[in-house]
Design a protein around this motif. Structure first.
Motif, mmCIF file in Angstrom:
data_model
loop_
_atom_site.group_PDB
_atom_site.id
_atom_site.type_symbol
_atom_site.label_atom_id
_atom_site.label_comp_id
_atom_site.label_asym_id
_atom_site.label_seq_id
_atom_site.Cartn_x
_atom_site.Cartn_y
_atom_site.Cartn_z
ATOM 1 N N THR A 126 0.370 8.718 -5.259
ATOM 2 C CA THR A 126 1.135 7.338 -4.956
ATOM 3 C C THR A 126 2.076 7.315 -4.179
ATOM 4 O OG1 THR A 126 2.455 9.139 -5.209
ATOM 5 C CG2 THR A 126 1.516 8.767 -7.202
ATOM 6 N N ALA A 127 2.524 5.854 -4.302
ATOM 7 C CA ALA A 127 3.037 5.604 -2.979
ATOM 8 C C ALA A 127 4.301 6.782 -2.242
ATOM 9 C CB ALA A 127 4.391 4.182 -3.404
ATOM 10 N N LEU B 182 -2.645 4.984 -5.835
ATOM 11 C CA LEU B 182 -2.886 3.906 -4.792
ATOM 12 C C LEU B 182 -4.951 4.882 -4.085
ATOM 13 C CD1 LEU B 182 -0.266 3.417 -4.306
ATOM 14 C CD2 LEU B 182 -0.786 2.207 -2.261
ATOM 15 N N ASN B 183 -5.866 4.389 -4.699
ATOM 16 C CA ASN B 183 -6.986 4.821 -4.123
ATOM 17 C C ASN B 183 -7.622 4.291 -2.774
ATOM 18 O OD1 ASN B 183 -6.856 5.736 -6.888
ATOM 19 N ND2 ASN B 183 -7.376 3.590 -7.615
ATOM 20 N N LEU C 248 -10.596 0.558 2.933
ATOM 21 C CA LEU C 248 -9.844 0.579 1.624
ATOM 22 C C LEU C 248 -8.618 1.363 1.155
ATOM 23 C CD1 LEU C 248 -12.695 -1.265 0.633
ATOM 24 C CD2 LEU C 248 -11.217 -2.808 2.103
ATOM 25 N N VAL C 249 -7.589 0.102 0.542
ATOM 26 C CA VAL C 249 -7.045 1.018 -0.478
ATOM 27 C C VAL C 249 -6.817 0.182 -2.083
ATOM 28 C CG1 VAL C 249 -4.083 1.604 -0.545
ATOM 29 C CG2 VAL C 249 -5.739 1.907 1.279
ATOM 30 N N ILE D 250 3.730 -0.092 -4.835
ATOM 31 C CA ILE D 250 2.708 -0.858 -4.258
ATOM 32 C C ILE D 250 3.980 -1.558 -3.269
ATOM 33 C CG2 ILE D 250 1.538 -2.325 -4.361
ATOM 34 C CD1 ILE D 250 1.026 -1.535 -7.616
ATOM 35 N N ASP D 251 5.199 -2.018 -3.855
ATOM 36 C CA ASP D 251 6.258 -2.543 -2.491
ATOM 37 C C ASP D 251 6.558 -2.048 -1.547
ATOM 38 O OD1 ASP D 251 7.133 -5.554 -2.026
ATOM 39 O OD2 ASP D 251 9.111 -4.483 -2.508
ATOM 40 N N SER D 252 6.658 -0.982 -2.056
ATOM 41 C CA SER D 252 7.226 0.291 -0.668
ATOM 42 C C SER D 252 6.228 0.288 -0.195
ATOM 43 C CB SER D 252 8.022 0.988 -1.099
ATOM 44 O OG SER D 252 7.105 2.167 -0.992
ATOM 45 N N TYR D 253 4.928 0.559 -0.579
ATOM 46 C CA TYR D 253 3.503 0.884 0.139
ATOM 47 C C TYR D 253 3.106 -0.458 1.511
ATOM 48 C CZ TYR D 253 -1.149 0.700 1.991
ATOM 49 O OH TYR D 253 -2.577 1.052 2.316
#
Ligand code: GDP
Length: 190
Positions: free
Chosen positions: A10-11, A58-59, A69-70, A92-95
C-alpha cells in the motif's frame, strides 16, 4: 532479463526506494496486465499480482537490474464504494507525487475508446504531476489498419497539445513493444 514479482504494497508501506520505478496505470480491464506480461515477456507475472486482494495494491515487478514496474490499481472499479475509491486515489496520488525514484508513468488506454471520461480525468491528473508520461494505446490488433490510423489522428492532436507522447500497442502481436521498452530504458536512466 530476470523478471521478478517483488510484492504488493500500500502507499503507506512501500519498500525502500531502490531501482528507478515506472508506474503503469489504466482503467480496470483495459489490458494493463496483458501489457505488462507482453512487455516483460513473462506471461502471468501481472496476473499473479491481480489475484483477489491484490487489485487494490501497488504491485512491484523488478525487471533485471534496470528498473521496477509498479502496477497501479485499476481505476473506475465501479463495484467499490465511492469513499473507498477516493481513498485509493489519494494513496496512489501520494505515491505518484512523492516517490523519489519514480521516473515515469505509463497510462494504458484502449485505442478503440480512448479517451473515456475516466481516461481524461486520469490524463489531466497525471500530466499535472510533472513527471515523464507515456500513453499506450492498446488492443490495436482489434482494429484494421485504416481504423488505427483514424483513431490515432483523432487522439494525437489532444495528446500533443498536452505534450504527452504515445505509442500504438498490441499485447497479441507485440506491436510497439520495442519502442515502449526503449522509452522505459531512456526514462528510467534519465
Ligand atoms: P487489466 O484488467 O487491465 O489487467 O486487463 P487484462 O490484461 O486482464 O485484459 C482484459 C481483456 O482484454 C483480456 O481478455 C485480454 O485477453 C484482452 N486483451 C488485453 N490486451 C489485448 C490486446 O492487445 N489485444 C487483444 N486482442 N486483446 C487484449
Amino acid at each position: 532479463m530476470d523478471v521478478r514479482f517483488v510484492g504488493s504494497y500500500t502507499a503507506r508501506s512501500l519498500p525502500p526506494p531502490q531501482l528507478p520505478e515506472i508506474a503503469v496505470g489504466g482503467r480496470s480491464n483495459v489490458g494493463k496486465s496483458s501489457f505488462i506480461n507482453c512487455l516483460t515477456g513473462r506471461q502471468g507475472i501481472a496476473r499473479v499480482s491481480a489475484e483477489p486482494g491484490r487489485t487494490r495494491t501497488l504491485n512491484f515487478i523488478m525487471c533485471g537490474r534496470s528498473y521496477t514496474l509498479v502496477d497501479l490499481p485499476g481505476y473506475g472499479y465501479s463495484k467499490a464504494p465511492r469513499d473507498q475509491q477516493q481513498r485509493w486515489a489519494r494513496d496512489i496520488d501520494s505515491y505518484l507525487t512523492h516517490r523519489e525514484n519514480l521516473k515515469g508513468i505509463i497510462l494504458i488506454g484502449d485505442i478503440r475508446h480512448f479517451p473515456t471520461e475516466s481516461d481524461t480525468e486520469a490524463l489531466r491528473w497525471l500530466s499535472g504531476l510533472q513527471r515523464p508520461l507515456l500513453v499506450v494505446l492498446t488492443k490495436a490488433d482489434k482494429l484494421g489498419r485504416g481504423s488505427v490510423k483514424s483513431r490515432v489522428s483523432d487522439i494525437a492532436g489532444m495528446l500533443s497539445s498536452m505534450r504527452v507522447r504515445y505509442y500504438v500497442f498490441s499485447a497479441k502481436t507485440g506491436l510497439g513493444r520495442k519502442e515502449i521498452r526503449n522509452w522505459i530504458d531512456r526514462t528510467a536512466s534519465g
